[in-house]
Design a protein around this motif. Sequence first.
Motif, short mmCIF file in Angstrom:
data_model
loop_
_atom_site.label_atom_id
_atom_site.label_comp_id
_atom_site.label_asym_id
_atom_site.label_seq_id
_atom_site.Cartn_x
_atom_site.Cartn_y
_atom_site.Cartn_z
N ILE A 89 0.37 -2.75 3.04
CA ILE A 89 1.24 -3.38 4.04
C ILE A 89 2.60 -3.74 3.43
O ILE A 89 3.65 -3.50 4.05
N ARG A 90 2.60 -4.29 2.21
CA ARG A 90 3.83 -4.79 1.62
C ARG A 90 4.62 -3.72 0.87
O ARG A 90 5.84 -3.80 0.78
N PHE A 91 3.92 -2.72 0.32
CA PHE A 91 4.59 -1.70 -0.51
C PHE A 91 4.19 -0.30 -0.07
O PHE A 91 3.71 0.50 -0.88
N PRO A 92 4.37 0.02 1.21
CA PRO A 92 3.90 1.32 1.71
C PRO A 92 4.60 2.51 1.04
O PRO A 92 4.00 3.58 0.92
N VAL A 116 -0.46 0.38 9.58
CA VAL A 116 -0.28 0.43 8.13
C VAL A 116 -0.08 1.89 7.74
O VAL A 116 -0.87 2.76 8.11
N GLN A 117 1.00 2.16 6.99
CA GLN A 117 1.40 3.55 6.74
C GLN A 117 0.49 4.32 5.79
O GLN A 117 0.08 5.44 6.11
N PRO A 118 0.18 3.80 4.61
CA PRO A 118 -0.61 4.63 3.69
C PRO A 118 -1.99 4.94 4.26
O PRO A 118 -2.61 4.09 4.89
N PRO A 119 -2.47 6.15 4.06
CA PRO A 119 -3.80 6.50 4.57
C PRO A 119 -4.89 5.70 3.85
O PRO A 119 -4.71 5.23 2.72
#
Length: 389
Positions: A197-200, A327-330
């Motif tokens: 969430i913080r470092f996508p 949330v971007q990362p898979p």
Amino acid sequence: MSNATQPIEPSIEPFRIAIPDADLIELRQRLARVRLAPGLQEQGWHQGVNPGFLYGLLDYWARDFDWRTQEARLNALPQYLAQLKGRTIHFVHQPGKGPAPLPLVLTHGWPGSFIEFEKLIPLLADPGAHGADPADAFHVVVPSLPGYAFSPSDGHKGTGTYETAALWAALMTQLGYERFGAQGGDLGSNLSSWLGIRFPERLIGMHLNYIPTSYQPPLGDGQPPLTPEEQAWKKRQDAWKEEEGAYRRMHATKPYTAAAGLNDSPAGLAAWIAEKFHAWSDDFDKSISLDTLLTDISLYWFTQTIFSSFQMYVEDSARPVKPEGRVQPPIGVAAFPSEIPMPPRSWAERCFDVRRWTEMPAGGHFAALEQPQRLAEEIRAFFRPLREA
């Protein structure tokens, strides 16, 4: 004279565990004076730790457990201390052996420690030596959470998994890893989620073996209603909290009251921790040896970190995981059958980009201890297509 800023060398030093002999002697003296509460003949594990098991565990700890043997084995792991944002963080860093190892940070939870990953580390760092493809190798980083083991507390409030995610990002920067993957269970699942969430932009992907209970996707107006499967899970979760969740409320609300006794009594500490390993594992007697259990308990005892380990619950209760948008990362999930009640895939899909969800055939909450081979295979499989991307 140039005014250019000089580069700051990473503040990382090698570390070896060396518990003083005086601490070992003092522990044995305390164990010799243990006074257990009288139990009931038919009690078993129904009202907490089994008194008979606890008596045997304490007797083994006092007479047969060899801390120096465990210490020597753990010191075979490449361990370091890093100075990060005014904190001292202990971590294991095992470089990978393969054509292009992927950096991966593994995060433990409570009542575990970095030793949970002892069997998993070589399977991920050197898969070729364990019958797997060297192309699946990882540079493995295993930090101890702040206030756990050899990552000392700073004596102040304010460090939960949200804040620790920034420490992990800083640690990976110091190690030269701009982009990396994350994996965790228990509190480690909270922290891995916060990294996404913080470092996508830095996270290649997240692999979890537990969906954090503090994870709260958007619900209500404008959101899909709960499915029957999600409703059934929430009922199971509520029942579990009623039957098994007292420890968590104590940790989050009155942690020092419990810690005052646990930090003073090895019997109390062993009871508090051993009961959770028994309750949350799939096959406790076969998957977690007395030496493994006592090594973990001894770490809490020698470092006097039981209270500081509770502080994570205080902080995380005040800041649940509430993603804003997707949330971007898979993410990949390994759902072990004896895990604390896990939500269905649809619950995670309300915010996460779920790429892989595997119902595992065996194992529980301490997956890296109980099923290291199966967990390693799942982690490799999840990250394999992300490497190519």
